[in-house]
Structures are given as structure tokens and as C-alpha cells.
Scaffold this motif. Structure first.
Motif, mmCIF file in Angstrom:
data_model
loop_
_atom_site.group_PDB
_atom_site.id
_atom_site.type_symbol
_atom_site.label_atom_id
_atom_site.label_comp_id
_atom_site.label_asym_id
_atom_site.label_seq_id
_atom_site.Cartn_x
_atom_site.Cartn_y
_atom_site.Cartn_z
ATOM 1 N N GLY A 13 0.826 -1.128 -0.143
ATOM 2 C CA GLY A 13 -0.094 -0.019 -0.088
ATOM 3 C C GLY A 13 0.687 1.214 0.013
ATOM 4 N N PRO A 14 0.247 2.467 0.207
ATOM 5 C CA PRO A 14 0.975 3.691 -0.003
ATOM 6 C C PRO A 14 2.152 3.921 1.042
ATOM 7 C CG PRO A 14 -1.328 4.408 -0.447
ATOM 8 C CD PRO A 14 -1.178 2.557 -0.050
ATOM 9 N N GLY A 15 1.874 3.415 2.340
ATOM 10 C CA GLY A 15 2.799 3.503 3.306
ATOM 11 C C GLY A 15 4.032 2.540 3.200
ATOM 12 N N GLY A 16 3.811 1.227 2.697
ATOM 13 C CA GLY A 16 4.820 0.142 2.491
ATOM 14 C C GLY A 16 5.647 0.696 1.283
ATOM 15 N N VAL A 17 5.016 1.076 0.116
ATOM 16 C CA VAL A 17 5.787 1.383 -1.015
ATOM 17 C C VAL A 17 6.659 2.532 -0.748
ATOM 18 C CG1 VAL A 17 5.904 1.812 -3.528
ATOM 19 C CG2 VAL A 17 3.991 0.318 -2.454
ATOM 20 N N LEU A 18 6.086 3.650 -0.290
ATOM 21 C CA LEU A 18 7.063 4.743 0.094
ATOM 22 C C LEU A 18 8.217 4.593 0.922
ATOM 23 C CD1 LEU A 18 7.470 7.882 0.028
ATOM 24 C CD2 LEU A 18 5.898 8.277 2.103
ATOM 25 N N LEU A 19 7.802 3.822 2.102
ATOM 26 C CA LEU A 19 9.016 3.234 2.956
ATOM 27 C C LEU A 19 10.141 2.446 2.091
ATOM 28 C CD1 LEU A 19 10.264 3.209 5.553
ATOM 29 C CD2 LEU A 19 9.111 1.161 6.264
ATOM 30 N N ALA A 20 9.609 1.611 1.266
ATOM 31 C CA ALA A 20 10.496 0.759 0.461
ATOM 32 C C ALA A 20 11.452 1.707 -0.320
ATOM 33 C CB ALA A 20 9.688 -0.262 -0.395
ATOM 34 N N TYR A 21 10.667 2.767 -1.071
ATOM 35 C CA TYR A 21 11.446 3.709 -1.991
ATOM 36 C C TYR A 21 12.559 4.465 -1.099
ATOM 37 C CZ TYR A 21 12.371 8.133 -3.913
ATOM 38 O OH TYR A 21 12.857 9.429 -4.655
ATOM 39 N N LEU A 22 12.160 4.996 0.098
ATOM 40 C CA LEU A 22 13.019 5.788 0.887
ATOM 41 C C LEU A 22 14.036 4.970 1.315
ATOM 42 C CD1 LEU A 22 10.382 7.953 2.840
ATOM 43 C CD2 LEU A 22 11.732 8.612 0.740
ATOM 44 N N LEU A 23 13.935 3.734 1.871
ATOM 45 C CA LEU A 23 15.012 2.725 2.396
ATOM 46 C C LEU A 23 15.890 2.391 1.086
ATOM 47 C CD1 LEU A 23 13.297 0.686 4.933
ATOM 48 C CD2 LEU A 23 14.598 2.796 5.093
ATOM 49 N N LYS A 57 5.773 15.818 -2.032
ATOM 50 C CA LYS A 57 6.460 16.868 -2.666
ATOM 51 C C LYS A 57 8.043 16.909 -2.052
ATOM 52 C CE LYS A 57 2.647 20.111 -3.795
ATOM 53 N NZ LYS A 57 2.057 21.685 -3.484
ATOM 54 N N GLU A 58 8.066 16.780 -0.745
ATOM 55 C CA GLU A 58 9.560 16.602 -0.262
ATOM 56 C C GLU A 58 10.524 15.695 -0.913
ATOM 57 O OE1 GLU A 58 11.287 15.339 4.173
ATOM 58 O OE2 GLU A 58 9.195 15.557 3.890
ATOM 59 N N HIS A 59 9.787 14.677 -1.254
ATOM 60 C CA HIS A 59 10.607 13.511 -1.786
ATOM 61 C C HIS A 59 10.470 13.590 -3.360
ATOM 62 C CE1 HIS A 59 11.503 12.094 2.024
ATOM 63 N NE2 HIS A 59 10.058 12.081 2.488
ATOM 64 N N GLY A 60 9.967 14.649 -3.990
ATOM 65 C CA GLY A 60 10.081 14.829 -5.401
ATOM 66 C C GLY A 60 9.025 13.987 -6.042
ATOM 67 N N LEU A 61 7.984 13.491 -5.575
ATOM 68 C CA LEU A 61 7.067 12.541 -6.348
ATOM 69 C C LEU A 61 5.719 13.139 -6.576
ATOM 70 C CD1 LEU A 61 7.502 9.668 -3.457
ATOM 71 C CD2 LEU A 61 8.374 9.609 -5.778
ATOM 72 N N ILE A 65 2.583 12.201 -10.023
ATOM 73 C CA ILE A 65 1.470 11.729 -9.617
ATOM 74 C C ILE A 65 0.608 12.635 -10.384
ATOM 75 C CG2 ILE A 65 -0.019 11.473 -7.859
ATOM 76 C CD1 ILE A 65 2.481 10.843 -6.020
ATOM 77 N N GLU A 66 0.658 13.827 -10.376
ATOM 78 C CA GLU A 66 -0.040 14.997 -10.852
ATOM 79 C C GLU A 66 -0.297 14.678 -12.565
ATOM 80 O OE1 GLU A 66 -1.471 19.656 -10.432
ATOM 81 O OE2 GLU A 66 0.622 18.729 -9.845
ATOM 82 N N LEU A 110 5.137 5.623 -6.902
ATOM 83 C CA LEU A 110 6.148 4.946 -5.940
ATOM 84 C C LEU A 110 7.000 3.837 -6.214
ATOM 85 C CD1 LEU A 110 3.743 5.496 -2.938
ATOM 86 C CD2 LEU A 110 5.594 7.092 -3.575
ATOM 87 N N LEU A 111 6.265 3.057 -7.087
ATOM 88 C CA LEU A 111 7.016 1.735 -7.465
ATOM 89 C C LEU A 111 8.240 2.001 -8.605
ATOM 90 C CD1 LEU A 111 3.991 -0.658 -7.390
ATOM 91 C CD2 LEU A 111 6.056 -0.909 -6.108
ATOM 92 N N GLN A 112 7.594 2.984 -9.448
ATOM 93 C CA GLN A 112 8.755 3.348 -10.549
ATOM 94 C C GLN A 112 9.805 4.058 -9.950
ATOM 95 O OE1 GLN A 112 6.268 5.402 -13.183
ATOM 96 N NE2 GLN A 112 5.545 3.751 -14.373
ATOM 97 N N ALA A 113 9.723 4.867 -8.953
ATOM 98 C CA ALA A 113 10.837 5.505 -8.080
ATOM 99 C C ALA A 113 11.540 4.435 -7.458
ATOM 100 C CB ALA A 113 10.063 6.585 -7.317
#
Length: 329
Positions: A13-23, A57-61, A65-66, A110-113
Motif C-alpha cells: 500500500g502507499p505506506g509500505g511502498v513509500l518506505l521501500a523507496y526511501l530505504l 512533494k518533499e521527496h519529489g514524487l 503523480i499529478e 512510488l513503485l517506479q521510483a
């Protein structure tokens, strides 16, 4: 099939994928597991608030999306007897009262990033069936079934981002306190009439709230509060008088409602509750999002809270952190 990574995240989901990207961006090796075949599963908590928008926005994503498509809510209206009686406009500095973002658009970006980093890997159609422990009793990986094949993922840290019915939470024996709120929610989605303005509209039917959320791609999401546990009894009653209340509250929806809501089967029931856990993790397991604090639909905070969890966790976890876990365990 065996894999070894620094962090195994369960739930795309959004939280899991965002964390995966940031890590992955911090050179932490991550395996993301998702039980669904694809990210396009039905999802209804798709509204960003200012906090969620700021994180993206902070992470340039956000811009990507827009480009795929989103919709800013231009006003909040309260209705009575088929007419609006109060309108709230956004703070000009914010520019909206919430943003509808289709989950497929958000997760695609998020997945593409994340996929730009060699430290990231993902397995869809993969169901976790067991958490593994080492000789010290600490969790050290998961056993899962992926496309019918049993696999083992060894990891220094397991993140449960797998929603309100979290398998990770249950397998880790982390207690959760459930709080009921006296109502359930019926969802339905209909095409918006021509010239429908992007907005959130609310009305009362009796003492129950009826909400309309404009969505991207020309749709309206209906959220209708009903008494807790009443749907089984309600659906035995005639359908027409029930749906006539919706049309009476919002007369301009008459045509599209009659075309697209024709039986009880056109509604989806959400069992509404919130939950909290005193512990957000233990012995090599951490929970985030609905897995540890399920939110009610009120205020559309769930998506944004999961993004906040992921954003904060990413500041705590780095290559050195997971290396220390390996030494501790």
C-alpha cells in the motif's frame, strides 16, 4: 527459493511502498511483498490532505503523480432539503480542501521510483504465512507463498504494512485494541453529472451522515453512514425508498443514481472501527499504517497517516541501523 535482505516490507500500500523507496534510496536492501497480483485493487481511502501532499512533494514524487491525474477539491458544501446552506472554501495558501489521488496513480509512481534502485525488489501475488525466528527468539524473516511456490525471505527487520487485518501483527502476537463507533459505511461510485464541480458535499439523512467526494476521471464516491451491524437487516427491506433519500438530498444526482445504483449489490459495506496498539513493534518487527492504528473514514486520515509513518520510519532506519540489529540478534 531463499532471499536475504536488510528489510522485508509486507504490504504494497502507499505506506509500505513509500518506505521501500526511501530505504532503497539510502542503500538499504528491501524486499516488498504484496499478496495481490497487481496494485490496481479496489481502494477507497484515496484523499490526500496537506500533510500527505507535503511528504510527496518533499521527496519529489508529487509532480509525477499529478501528471497521471489527480483532482483538487475546490469547496466543502453542507446541504439540507436538496440545497446547499453553507460553503467552505480553501485557504488560498493551500488551494484545496483535499486531493483525490487514484491509488493506482500513487502506487505506480512510488513503485517506479523505487525500481530505479538496485537495492529494491518486489514480489506480487505473495502471501506471508509465517514469521521466522532465530535461536534468540527474534524475528529474522518470513515464510511466504509466491505464485504457488513456498519461499523464505531472511531479513534483519520486518515491516508490517499490511493493513487493518495485518498478518504480520497477528503472527508477531502484537496486541490490538479495537474501538467501535456505532456506525458502518456503505460505499458506492457513480459517474458525476455534467458540470459537477470538484467538491465534498455533506448532508444528514435522519441522524446519519451522507457524503459525496468528487473523484478524478469524472466520478463521485458516495459514503453513507448506517447503524452498526444493520446492513443485513437493511438489505432485506425494499431498495427504492432507501435510494430515494439520496436523490432527495441531492436532486441533481437523480439520473446517474437511477442508472448506476439499482440494487443493494451496488453498495460495498465497510465495517467501521479504529484500533490502536500500545507497541508498534517488537523483536525485529515494526508496524505502520492501518496495521498498527486503523483509522475510521472520518476525515480521510488513513492514507496520510500511513505516509507519515513511512516518512518518519525512514529517518530512523539506515544501513548502519540494520547492521546493528544483525549484531544484536
Amino acid at each position: 527459493m531463499n532471499n536475504k535482505v536488510d528489510v522485508c516490507i509486507v504490504g504494497a500500500g502507499p505506506g509500505g511502498v513509500l518506505l521501500a523507496y526511501l530505504l532503497a534510496k539510502k542503500n538499504v536492501s528491501v524486499m516488498l511483498l504484496e499478496r495481490q497480483q497487481e496494485v490496481g485493487k479496489a481502494f477507497r481511502g484515496e484523499h490526500l490532505n496537506e500533510e500527505g501532499e507535503a511528504i510527496l512533494k518533499e521527496h519529489g514524487l508529487f509532480d509525477a503523480i499529478e501528471q497521471l491525474g489527480l483532482l483538487r477539491m475546490e469547496q466543502l458544501e453542507y446541504w439540507q432539503e436538496g440545497m446547499p446552506f453553507k460553503t467552505i472554501l480553501p485557504d488560498p495558501k493551500v488551494g484545496h480542501l483535499g486531493i483525490h489521488v487514484p491509488q493506482t496513480h500513487l502506487l505506480t509512481v512510488l513503485l517506479q521510483a523505487a525500481q530505479e534502485y538496485a537495492t529494491f525488489s518486489c514480489m506480487m501475488n505473495t502471501k506471508v504465512v509465517e514469521l521466522l525466528k532465530d535461536n534468540s527468539g527474534n524475528f529474522c524473516g518470513v515464510k511466504a507463498v509466491s505464485d504457488g511456490e513456498e519461499i523464505v525471505i531472511e531479513s534483519n527487520l520486518i515491516i508490517g504494512a499490511d493493513g487493518r487485518y495485518s498478518t504480520v501483527r497477528k503472527k508477531a502476537n502484537i496486541d490490538v485494541t479495537i474501538r467501535k463507533h456505532g456506525f458502518d459505511l456503505l460505499w458506492a461510485r457513480i459517474p458525476a453529472p455534467k458540470d459537477w464541480e470538484p467538491s465534498i458535499k455533506m448532508a444528514l439523512i435522519g441522524d446519519k451522515q451522507l457524503s459525496l467526494f468528487t473523484q478524478a476521471k469524472g466520478f463521485i464516491q458516495i459514503g453513507w453512514n448506517i447503524e452498526e451491524g444493520s446492513f443485513s437487516k437493511l438489505r432485506k427491506q425494499p431498495f427504492t425508498p432507501f435510494i430515494d433519500q439520496l436523490i432527495e438530498a441531492f436532486p441533481q444526482l437523480e439520473e446517474t443514481v437511477h442508472q448506476h445504483i439499482q440494487s443493494w449489490q451496488d453498495f460495498v459495506l465497510l465495517d467501521v472501527y479504529s484500533s490502536t496498539s500500545e507497541s508498534w513493534g517488537k523483536d525485529g518487527v515494526i508496524l505502520l499504517g492501518d496495521a498498527v492504528h486503523t483509522m475510521t473514514p472520518t476525515g480521510a486520515f488513513g492514507l496520510n497517516s500511513s505516509l507519515k509513518d513511512a516518512d518518519f520510519l525512514a529517518t530512523l532506519i539506515d544501513k548502519n541501523y540494520v547492521s546493528q540489529l544483525d549484531l544484536i540478534y
